[in-house]
Write a protein that holds these residues in place. Structure first.
Motif, PDB file in Angstrom:
ATOM      1  N   MET A   1      57.981  51.761  22.745  1.00 55.61           N
ATOM      2  CA  MET A   1      56.930  52.679  23.138  1.00 55.61           C
ATOM      3  C   MET A   1      55.607  51.901  23.250  1.00 55.61           C
ATOM      4  O   MET A   1      55.294  51.069  22.410  1.00 55.61           O
ATOM      5  N   LEU A   2      54.851  52.214  24.270  1.00 53.63           N
ATOM      6  CA  LEU A   2      53.562  51.556  24.477  1.00 53.63           C
ATOM      7  C   LEU A   2      52.509  52.121  23.536  1.00 53.63           C
ATOM      8  O   LEU A   2      52.527  53.305  23.201  1.00 53.63           O
ATOM      9  N   ARG A   3      51.584  51.264  23.145  1.00 50.07           N
ATOM     10  CA  ARG A   3      50.513  51.662  22.225  1.00 50.07           C
ATOM     11  C   ARG A   3      49.420  52.442  22.945  1.00 50.07           C
ATOM     12  O   ARG A   3      49.177  52.246  24.134  1.00 50.07           O
ATOM     13  N   GLN A   4      48.753  53.259  22.158  1.00 53.99           N
ATOM     14  CA  GLN A   4      47.528  53.908  22.612  1.00 53.99           C
ATOM     15  C   GLN A   4      46.385  52.909  22.407  1.00 53.99           C
ATOM     16  O   GLN A   4      46.452  52.083  21.493  1.00 53.99           O
ATOM     17  N   PRO A   5      45.306  52.991  23.179  1.00 49.15           N
ATOM     18  CA  PRO A   5      44.192  52.060  22.985  1.00 49.15           C
ATOM     19  C   PRO A   5      43.226  52.532  21.890  1.00 49.15           C
ATOM     20  O   PRO A   5      42.015  52.632  22.097  1.00 49.15           O
ATOM     21  N   PHE A   6      43.798  52.845  20.732  1.00 52.67           N
ATOM     22  CA  PHE A   6      43.021  53.298  19.576  1.00 52.67           C
ATOM     23  C   PHE A   6      43.558  52.589  18.336  1.00 52.67           C
ATOM     24  O   PHE A   6      44.771  52.495  18.160  1.00 52.67           O
ATOM     25  N   SER A   7      42.657  52.113  17.492  1.00 55.02           N
ATOM     26  CA  SER A   7      43.077  51.401  16.291  1.00 55.02           C
ATOM     27  C   SER A   7      42.102  51.656  15.145  1.00 55.02           C
ATOM     28  O   SER A   7      41.080  52.318  15.333  1.00 55.02           O
ATOM     29  N   VAL A   8      42.444  51.104  13.986  1.00 55.64           N
ATOM     30  CA  VAL A   8      41.565  51.170  12.818  1.00 55.64           C
ATOM     31  C   VAL A   8      41.227  49.757  12.367  1.00 55.64           C
ATOM     32  O   VAL A   8      41.998  48.817  12.579  1.00 55.64           O
ATOM     33  N   LEU A   9      40.069  49.641  11.754  1.00 56.82           N
ATOM     34  CA  LEU A   9      39.635  48.437  11.056  1.00 56.82           C
ATOM     35  C   LEU A   9      39.310  48.888   9.640  1.00 56.82           C
ATOM     36  O   LEU A   9      38.527  49.828   9.461  1.00 56.82           O
ATOM     37  N   VAL A  10      39.923  48.248   8.642  1.00 56.50           N
ATOM     38  CA  VAL A  10      39.677  48.595   7.244  1.00 56.50           C
ATOM     39  C   VAL A  10      39.101  47.369   6.551  1.00 56.50           C
ATOM     40  O   VAL A  10      39.801  46.381   6.334  1.00 56.50           O
ATOM     41  N   VAL A  11      37.817  47.422   6.223  1.00 51.66           N
ATOM     42  CA  VAL A  11      37.145  46.332   5.526  1.00 51.66           C
ATOM     43  C   VAL A  11      37.366  46.542   4.029  1.00 51.66           C
ATOM     44  O   VAL A  11      37.034  47.599   3.487  1.00 51.66           O
ATOM     45  N   ILE A  12      37.920  45.535   3.379  1.00 52.02           N
ATOM     46  CA  ILE A  12      38.276  45.604   1.959  1.00 52.02           C
ATOM     47  C   ILE A  12      37.335  44.705   1.184  1.00 52.02           C
ATOM     48  O   ILE A  12      37.141  43.546   1.539  1.00 52.02           O
ATOM     49  N   TYR A  13      36.772  45.254   0.128  1.00 52.75           N
ATOM     50  CA  TYR A  13      35.824  44.464  -0.662  1.00 52.75           C
ATOM     51  C   TYR A  13      35.936  44.818  -2.133  1.00 52.75           C
ATOM     52  O   TYR A  13      36.515  45.838  -2.506  1.00 52.75           O
ATOM     53  N   LYS A  14      35.376  43.931  -2.959  1.00 53.69           N
ATOM     54  CA  LYS A  14      35.290  44.153  -4.396  1.00 53.69           C
ATOM     55  C   LYS A  14      33.837  44.406  -4.776  1.00 53.69           C
ATOM     56  O   LYS A  14      32.926  44.017  -4.046  1.00 53.69           O
ATOM     57  N   ARG A  15      33.639  45.002  -5.905  1.00 54.19           N
ATOM     58  CA  ARG A  15      32.293  45.320  -6.387  1.00 54.19           C
ATOM     59  C   ARG A  15      31.390  44.088  -6.451  1.00 54.19           C
ATOM     60  O   ARG A  15      30.194  44.157  -6.230  1.00 54.19           O
ATOM     61  N   ASP A  16      31.993  42.919  -6.726  1.00 54.13           N
ATOM     62  CA  ASP A  16      31.200  41.688  -6.833  1.00 54.13           C
ATOM     63  C   ASP A  16      30.718  41.163  -5.475  1.00 54.13           C
ATOM     64  O   ASP A  16      30.021  40.153  -5.401  1.00 54.13           O
ATOM     65  N   GLY A  17      31.112  41.824  -4.386  1.00 48.49           N
ATOM     66  CA  GLY A  17      30.650  41.429  -3.059  1.00 48.49           C
ATOM     67  C   GLY A  17      31.596  40.525  -2.296  1.00 48.49           C
ATOM     68  O   GLY A  17      31.284  40.104  -1.190  1.00 48.49           O
ATOM     69  N   ASP A  18      32.777  40.235  -2.839  1.00 52.58           N
ATOM     70  CA  ASP A  18      33.763  39.453  -2.102  1.00 52.58           C
ATOM     71  C   ASP A  18      34.527  40.362  -1.144  1.00 52.58           C
ATOM     72  O   ASP A  18      34.856  41.513  -1.479  1.00 52.58           O
ATOM     73  N   PHE A  19      34.829  39.825   0.038  1.00 53.81           N
ATOM     74  CA  PHE A  19      35.543  40.554   1.082  1.00 53.81           C
ATOM     75  C   PHE A  19      36.869  39.872   1.349  1.00 53.81           C
ATOM     76  O   PHE A  19      36.969  38.642   1.316  1.00 53.81           O
TER      77      PHE A  19
END
Length: 149
Positions: A1-19
């Motif tokens: 099946m072909l994809r839709q042109p929609f996606s997610v970006l999930v930025v993951i970080y810690k309280r100390d500011g590391d990504f």
């Protein structure tokens, strides 16, 4: 099946500011936050939670983590080598943006078919290492928001 042109970006970080950045298996120069296509009938938040678990092993529901949807989306040109995954004529992808703060000592389990390595970096270094302009932008903007609190 072909994809839709929609996606997610999930930025993951810690309280100390590391990504968190993860390295794509198909391109060792491509470091990114969690991303993934929205499946037919799926809500963006559900995609974000699913992709987070599939790509890193982080189960936001089980860990009671708050996956936050941002109030904007990004649009970008789909890489030519990935266009075969989409219906003809789809060249622009709309990316829904999310972020999640994870505990300091979170255990990661990468999906080896998608990612081969990971690294935690301070905000500025993470933004520099991220491959896509939208990923760079979201890391920088999230840092500004976390410091504003």
């Amino acid at each position: 099946m072909l994809r839709q042109p929609f996606s997610v970006l999930v930025v993951i970080y810690k309280r100390d500011g590391d990504f968190l950045l993860i390295q794509r298996a198909d391109d060792p120069e491509f470091w990114q936050s969690v991303t993934g296509g929205i499946e037919q009938g799926e809500k963006p938040i559900d995609t974000a939670i699913r992709e987070l678990k599939e790509e890193t092993g982080i189960d936001a529901l089980k860990l009671n983590l708050s996956v936050v949807q941002h109030s904007h989306t990004n649009s970008y040109e789909i890489r030519p080598q990935w266009r075969y995954r989409y219906a003809p004529g789809n060249y622009i992808n709309t990316e829904f943006v999310f972020s999640v703060e994870v505990p300091e000592h979170i255990t990661l389990v990468l999906n080896p078919s998608e990612h081969t390595d990971y690294i935690w970096l301070p905000q500025r270094l993470a933004a520099q290492k991220a491959w896509s302009p939208s990923n760079k932008k979201e890391i920088i903007e999230l840092e500004i928001q976390t410091h504003a609190i």
